[in-house]
Write an enzyme that holds these catalytic residues in place. Structure first.
Site, PDB file in Angstrom:
ATOM      1  N   GLY A 115       0.798  -1.237   0.000  1.00 40.46           N
ATOM      2  CA  GLY A 115       0.000   0.000   0.000  1.00 40.46           C
ATOM      3  C   GLY A 115       0.821   1.272   0.000  1.00 40.46           C
ATOM      4  O   GLY A 115       0.290   2.366  -0.152  1.00 40.46           O
ATOM      5  N   LYS A 396      14.022   1.090   3.741  1.00 38.97           N
ATOM      6  CA  LYS A 396      13.192   2.263   4.048  1.00 38.97           C
ATOM      7  C   LYS A 396      13.833   3.550   3.541  1.00 38.97           C
ATOM      8  O   LYS A 396      13.173   4.560   3.359  1.00 38.97           O
ATOM      9  CB  LYS A 396      12.989   2.394   5.569  1.00 38.97           C
ATOM     10  CG  LYS A 396      12.346   1.179   6.233  1.00 38.97           C
ATOM     11  CD  LYS A 396      10.893   1.039   5.860  1.00 38.97           C
ATOM     12  CE  LYS A 396      10.219  -0.126   6.563  1.00 38.97           C
ATOM     13  NZ  LYS A 396       8.933  -0.490   5.940  1.00 38.97           N
TER      14      LYS A 396
END
EC number: 2.7.7.9
Length: 508
Positions: A115, A396
């Protein structure tokens, strides 16, 4: 601040439930219902059913949010998990694999949480489409891993992507390129919830559209939404009908989260005959992981405790590596039949995460979210497995990207493994400064990825570029002061070096 919100804040701050508090809560809930009905009325007929489900789910979450007060855990009740509730991976691996591992694999579905956008790394579109290794994206590597499994064992393990309204369209376009691969790929969408004005506690959206100026009005409510969305999509029932029994869920940006046959065998053929409904992979904390959620024993159940739930006075204790030694990797193995049972009873209990945001125009909003691992306490016979750190390799930041692009790892059938040439199994600590935050800037600053096999620690700050075939060893710190520039020349070997000031290599 509206009079509602003021009264609500005041009432909430007064100890003890009171009639006054209850009245305020009811009024807020009523106002929210009115606003959501107005939004629903703007939905086109083909979106009506879907929007209705989303707003119903949001209403339940908002109702719980109004009832909860303060940190959701009572620190005094937190205990260390019993010895046998967190098993060492070595013990599970030692059992070996049965001859019929293919029949076990055929009961599995791989689910990737897809998502997220690549905004924190300066990219537009789904994060899963960022190139991470030899032009391969996160999604490419995932498909390659599962295809390799299916070909090796002659099985049919499908891939399911949980998209959000932010990533769905772009992801679906790209899926066409895998049409000939030996992996069935399904998608479903997370819910779309309205952001709430922090002052009025009312939605900032006025209609259902989420393009143009309305993009900031909506958000996907965290990966805890997987249970409801998966169930509502009809996909859960279809997979159960096909004989699938477990899902392996992980973040698509965790390159260490590959299908582990030993864990799968432990689930399907438990040594004590009693199957686990939920397994959470945990791994040992290092100083870099102090904020990760940890598994505890709470009211006789395994429970995931996140830093946001910890009372302020105990945050340092929570971060301590000696008291809480492990953290949640968000690699989870969950029984499909249990999700269906709990979803139908409305019995999946996850703490609400209140995520405050400031929009571009300066408006303060809140997002109500939940985390997939928090549901562990709702399942029967849950287990933690303490896995090697190699199963937690999230990307990340561009600092993480540098590690996975380097010769520290070799790539085989979509899986990254630590190079055998590296003498210690730990990953170097890499901190790249703000000049490297965006992927395109980062790529521009490296003519080729340096040799990092013997690196322990790298810090780079300021305007720095790297030539081809640079070697970094030990601890290397490179700091270009404001206005200065440092060019590390091609072929340079930096071992336990601090480079600062201004270093310009001129061609002549």
């Amino acid at each position: 601040m509206s009079s509602f919100a003021k009264d609500f804040s005041k009432a909430m701050s007064q100890a003890g439930p009171s009639q006054f508090q209850e009245v305020i809560r009811q009024e807020l809930e009523y106002s929210m219902k009115v606003e959501l009905d107005k939004i629903l009325a703007t939905a086109p007929s083909n979106e009506l059913e879907h929007t209705k489900k989303d707003l119903e789910g949001f209403k339940k979450l908002f109702h719980r949010f109004l009832q909860e007060k303060g940190p959701s855990v009572d620190w005094g009740k937190i205990q260390r998990p019993p010895e046998d509730s967190i098993q060492p991976y070595e013990k599970i691996k030692a059992r070996g694999l049965p001859d019929n591992i293919a029949s076990v694999l055929n009961k599995l579905v791989v689910v990737k949480l897809n998502g997220g956008l690549g905004t924190s790394m300066g990219c537009k579109g789904p994060k899963s489409l960022i190139g991470v290794r030899n032009e391969n994206t996160f999604l490419d590597l995932t498909v390659q891993q599962i295809e390799h499994l299916n070909k090796t064992y002659n099985t049919d393990v499908p891939l399911v992507l949980m998209n959000s309204f932010n990533t769905d369209e772009d992801t679906k376009k790209i899926l066409q390129k895998y049409s000939l691969s030996r992996v069935k790929i399904y998608t479903f969408n997370q819910s779309r919830y309205p952001r709430i004005n922090k002052e009025t506690l009312l939605p900032i959206a006025k209609d259902v559209s989420y393009s143009g100026e309305n993009t900031e009005c909506w958000y996907p409510p965290g990966h805890g939404d997987i249970y409801g969305s998966f169930y509502n999509s009809g996909l859960l029932d279809n997979l159960i009908a096909e004989g699938k029994e477990y899902i392996f869920v992980s973040n698509i940006d965790n390159l260490g989260a590959t299908v582990d046959l030993y864990i799968l065998n432990h689930l399907m053929n438990p040594p004590n005959g009693k199957r686990c409904e939920f397994v959470m992979e945990v791994t040992n904390k290092t100083r870099a992981d102090v904020k990760g959620g940890t598994l505890t024993q709470y009211e006789n159940k395994l429970r995931l405790v996140e830093i946001a739930q910890v009372p302020k006075a105990h945050v340092d204790e929570f971060k301590s590596v000696s008291k809480f030694k492990i953290f949640n990797t968000n690699n989870l193995w969950i029984a499909l039949s249990a999700i269906k049972r709990l979803q139908e009873k409305n019995a999946i209990d996850m703490e609400i995460i209140v995520n405050p945001k400031t929009l571009d125009g300066g408006l303060n909003v809140i997002q109500l979210e939940t985390a997939v691992g928090a549901a562990i306490k709702s399942f029967e016979n849950s287990l933690g497995i303490n896995v090697p750190r190699s199963r937690f390799l999230p990307v990340k930041t561009t600092s993480d990207l540098l590690l996975v692009m380097s010769n520290l790892y070799s790539l085989n059938a979509g899986s990254l493994t630590m190079s055998e040439k590296r003498e210690f199994p730990t990953v170097p600590l890499v901190k790249l400064g703000s000049s490297f935050t965006k992927v395109q800037d980062y790529l521009r600053r490296f003519e080729s990825i340096p040799d990092m096999l013997e690196l322990d620690h790298l810090t780079v700050s300021g305007d720095v570029t790297f030539g081809k075939n640079v070697s970094l060893k030990g601890t290397v710190i490179i700091i270009a002061n404001h206005g200065d520039r440092i060019d590390i020349p091609a072929g340079a070997v930096l071992e336990n070096k601090i480079v600062s000031g201004n270093l310009r290599i001129l061609d002549h």
